[in-house]
Design a protein around this motif. Structure first.
Motif, short mmCIF file in Angstrom:
data_model
loop_
_atom_site.label_atom_id
_atom_site.label_comp_id
_atom_site.label_asym_id
_atom_site.label_seq_id
_atom_site.Cartn_x
_atom_site.Cartn_y
_atom_site.Cartn_z
N GLU A 1 3.01 7.94 -13.74
CA GLU A 1 2.12 6.81 -13.58
C GLU A 1 0.69 7.33 -13.53
N THR A 2 -0.26 6.55 -13.99
CA THR A 2 -1.64 7.00 -13.99
C THR A 2 -2.57 5.80 -13.89
N HIS A 3 -3.69 6.00 -13.25
CA HIS A 3 -4.71 4.96 -13.16
C HIS A 3 -5.81 5.19 -14.18
N ASN B 1 0.82 -1.22 0.00
CA ASN B 1 0.00 0.00 0.00
C ASN B 1 0.85 1.26 0.00
N ALA B 2 2.10 1.17 -0.43
CA ALA B 2 2.99 2.34 -0.40
C ALA B 2 2.49 3.41 -1.37
N VAL C 1 16.81 5.68 -7.81
CA VAL C 1 15.46 6.22 -7.61
C VAL C 1 15.10 7.20 -8.72
N ALA C 2 16.05 8.06 -9.11
CA ALA C 2 15.78 9.10 -10.10
C ALA C 2 15.35 8.53 -11.44
N VAL C 3 15.72 7.29 -11.70
CA VAL C 3 15.41 6.69 -13.01
C VAL C 3 14.31 5.65 -12.91
N ARG C 4 14.28 4.89 -11.81
CA ARG C 4 13.44 3.69 -11.79
C ARG C 4 12.19 3.77 -10.92
N ASP C 5 12.13 4.72 -9.99
CA ASP C 5 10.97 4.73 -9.11
C ASP C 5 9.69 4.93 -9.93
N PRO C 6 8.63 4.18 -9.61
CA PRO C 6 7.39 4.31 -10.39
C PRO C 6 6.65 5.62 -10.17
N HIS C 7 6.98 6.36 -9.10
CA HIS C 7 6.27 7.60 -8.78
C HIS C 7 7.08 8.80 -9.26
#
Length: 734
Positions: A569-571, A507-508, A536-542
């Motif tokens: 990212e988008t839902h 749930n992050a 993080v700068a390249v791979r984080d999904p957010h």
């Protein structure tokens, strides 16, 4: 250049448009169908923060003949926030101002939007660690000389958002003289300039701002008071003689807004002699002025105000002890009075405050926190329960709701005693229980324990980095960052932070991950931190988390890591973009049935299509039913939409901001945020104009009817149901 949509989506679009046209009663023109296809593409790019090929936007701005598309394209560029758009906007602005633009859209309204877009892009880009573009600042400064009044004002607004000192003189030059007679448009423009001035935080502007304090129009005078208040917020007491001389007479102004904002600004002078001027406002004929008088007396923090506040509370004692009998505005005003008495901290108020404690309502909760401040470090705070403190649990039997328990925990943090630490230790060790009451206030426990600062605070925070609740993890990470600011933190804690980032919490949210990154950024002497930031700068999904890492890397290395930008990212799927494009001209109404009465909202799908779509879908699912107005701040906002009821909850996803040119007025509906692009389900209704929110929060509606209900809401009021009614527009509505 990529094509807007594959064939099947074009077919789906035609189907949607057919539905929106009234099930075949109307036929869309070819121009309208093409416009909706392009608008769908623009909305999708905007949501994904996808600038893409500059030629796409250049074609829309240079070769189109549809003002709707130009306006929407400029709004999208502002929201996407990519600095690659700046050269295009600059060139287009120069064409506009020189008369080179040949299409019919060459107008002051286009230049207004260009200025607004430049300000949004530069403001947005600071989170990627980039300084304001010099050429963009120069262009905005030149636009403050535009032939159009509103273009000049929008340029000033943009300079204020960028907060670049180079724009200060140009903005200040736009303030009118005291003798000038202003039209309504000029007054609106002056409001934008005053907002820009307090955002620039240049206190050298204070004398010229105060020169307008007695301007004949009330709308200018209250905005002067607001501007002065926000200029002095960070340095209370500065320029006190100048402020006192200009604003003290305004406490007797004919306008309650002027009286209220004068009180607000004057309180920051910290001059105790103001008590005699403010006390009459406690009995003012207008609620706005009463509220600001109470708040001002609290900010003055002088014991001379205590007797007057106690006298008012004493008059309401019987009614407030029976909440249903007390008028809502009195209940909200009483909360503010307890907050003021707590800020003053005079023991003289202790006996009266104790008479309001130990009940399950907002007034009692405020009294609990105020008592802790007044009896700071004293066992008198615990009263007759002090002999049971070794048993601990007996102390908590009085607090049976999350709200009252949260207030009690906050009070312990304010109390600052060893007894408070012992009680909190015991509380944090309690079992969850079936109702999970203690778990619902665990973030507040961490905040309180951090204030109390026991020897084991670092260990407590580390343990909660792996907690099942996302908000608890976020608070723990953020508090470790604050702990680093005041003391040394062990390498084991850094290792736990790194491990918490890598751990796959189901749930992050972006907020908790951003808190981790912001805290890790404070440990820039640790070799592993820079390494993980590069990942993080390249791979984080957010996208927001990537932005935080890029900002750190730009500062740490002196290099530009902004190439890490990629789509958000988008839902949201393509069909929703189509619905938003085709329904943007619809009239969308939301009827809020509340425990206090009915409120009718008009929503703005044209300015905020995805925010409105999200609100409508949540309402139709019954998401808002039974939720409380958990935040009620008189003269500011009422807020709801949180299933946790602690201002931390949401639907499990985030929305992009849809910042637009609509200002926050009395009755405006806005999306609540924990940072840009973090919207979800929480929304607020402004109780008065809020210029400092303009251009920073999404305005997506307004109150059509029931504003009297809004102004009488209290934090125990709930939404019973939200009914949505949509009236389709004619298919070719301009």
């Amino acid at each position: 250049m990529k094509k807007p949509f594959p064939f099947y989506l074009s077919w789906a679009m035609a189907f949607v448009l057919g539905l929106n046209a009234g099930c075949g009663h109307y036929t869309l023109s070819e121009k309208a169908r093409q416009r909706n296809l392009i608008l769908t593409e623009i909305i999708q790019r905007e949501d994904r923060r996808e600038f893409g090929d500059a030629f796409y936007w250049q074609r829309l701005l240079d070769t189109g003949d549809d003002p709707q598309l130009w306006d929407r394209a400029l709004a999208a560029l502002a929201r996407i926030g990519d600095p690659k758009a700046l050269p295009l906007l600059q060139r287009h602005a120069l064409q506009q101002s020189s008369g080179e633009a040949e299409h019919p859209g060459a107008s002051s309204s286009v230049r207004e939007r260009i200025a607004f877009a430049i300000g949004e892009i530069e403001d947005y880009d600071t989170r990627w660690g980039r300084a304001a573009d010099i050429s963009a600042v120069d262009l905005l400064v030149s636009m403050t000389q535009d032939s159009s009044l509103l273009v000049r004002a929008r340029a000033a607004e943009a300079l204020g958002k960028i907060r670049d000192a180079r724009g200060g003189p140009a903005v200040l030059a736009l303030l009118p003289d005291r003798q000038a007679v202003l039209t309504s448009s000029e007054q609106a423009a002056t409001g934008l300039v005053l907002t820009a001035i307090f955002r620039l935080q240049d206190r050298r502007a204070l004398p010229k701002v105060l020169a307008l304090a007695d301007y004949p129009d009330a709308d200018i005078k209250w905005q002067v008071g607001n501007c002065v208040y926000r200029l002095l917020l960070n340095v209370p007491g500065e320029s006190a003689p100048l402020v006192l001389a200009a604003l003290r007479p305004r406490l007797a102004d004919n306008s309650p807004m002027v009286r209220g904002y004068a009180a607000r600004a004057l309180s920051l002078t910290k001059d105790p002699s103001l008590v005699s001027d403010l006390v009459p406002l406690l009995d003012d004929s207008d609620y706005f002025a009463q509220v600001e008088a109470v708040n001002a007396l609290g900010r003055l923090q002088t014991p001379a105000a205590v007797d007057f506040l106690m006298e008012k509370l004493g008059l309401w004692l019987d009614d407030l002890r029976k909440p249903a009998a007390a008028p809502p505005k009195i209940r909200n005003l009483a909360v503010l009075m307890f907050e003021a008495l707590g800020a003053i901290g005079d023991p003289k108020a202790g006996h009266l405050i104790n008479r309001f404690r130990y009940r399950q309502d907002p007034v009692s909760n405020a009294a609990e926190v105020a008592a802790a401040k007044i009896f700071k470090g004293q066992d008198d705070f615990f009263g007759r329960h002090v002999e049971h403190l070794l048993e601990m649990r007996g102390y908590w039997t009085r607090f049976t709701s999350p709200e009252s328990l949260r207030a009690a925990v906050t009070a312990l943090g304010e109390h600052g005693s060893e007894t408070a630490i012992a009680i909190l230790r015991d509380l944090m060790a309690q079992e969850k229980g079936e109702d999970r009451l203690f778990e619902k206030v665990r973030p507040a426990m961490l905040e309180a324990m951090f204030k109390l600062n026991p020897p084991e605070i670092e260990s407590i925070l580390r343990q909660h980095l792996g907690h099942e609740d996302d908000v608890t993890r976020r608070v723990a990470a953020a508090l470790i960052g604050k702990l680093k600011d005041r003391t040394s933190v062990s390498n084991d804690t850094v290792a736990d932070l790194l491990a918490a980032y890598d751990r796959p919490f189901p749930n992050a949210t972006s907020e908790s991950r951003c808190a981790l990154i912001a805290t890790l950024a404070k440990f820039d002497d640790h070799p592993a931190v820079t390494d993980i930031m590069k990942v993080v700068a390249v791979r984080d999904p957010h996208r927001l988390v990537r932005a935080a890492a890029v900002q750190y890397l730009n500062r740490k290395t002196g290099q530009d890591f902004s190439q890490a930008r990629r789509l958000s990212e988008t839902h949201i799927d393509e069909f929703v973009y189509m619905l938003a494009a085709s329904g943007r001209k619809n009239t969308t109404l939301a009827g809020l049935e509340t425990s206090r009465g009915n409120i009718e909202l008009e929503l703005f799908p044209e300015e905020a299509p995805l925010t409105v779509h999200n609100f409508v879908q949540l309402a139709r699912k019954g998401y808002f039913n039974s939720l409380r107005f958990m935040r009620v701040v008189p003269n500011f906002v009422v807020q709801t939409g949180d299933p946790r009821n602690d201002m931390e909850g949401g639907p499990g996803y985030t929305l992009r901001c849809e910042i637009n040119l609509r200002p926050f007025l009395r009755g405006s509906v806005g999306m609540a945020l924990a940072g840009k692009d973090t919207g979800g389900s929480q929304f607020f209704i402004s109780l008065s104009p809020q210029p400092h929110l303009d251009g920073g929060y999404t305005v997506f509606g307004r109150v059509l009817a029931g504003m009297d209900i809004v102004e009488n809401l209290v934090p125990t009021d709930t939404i019973i149901n939200v009914a949505i009614r949509e009236i389709p527009a004619l298919p070719d509505a301009p």
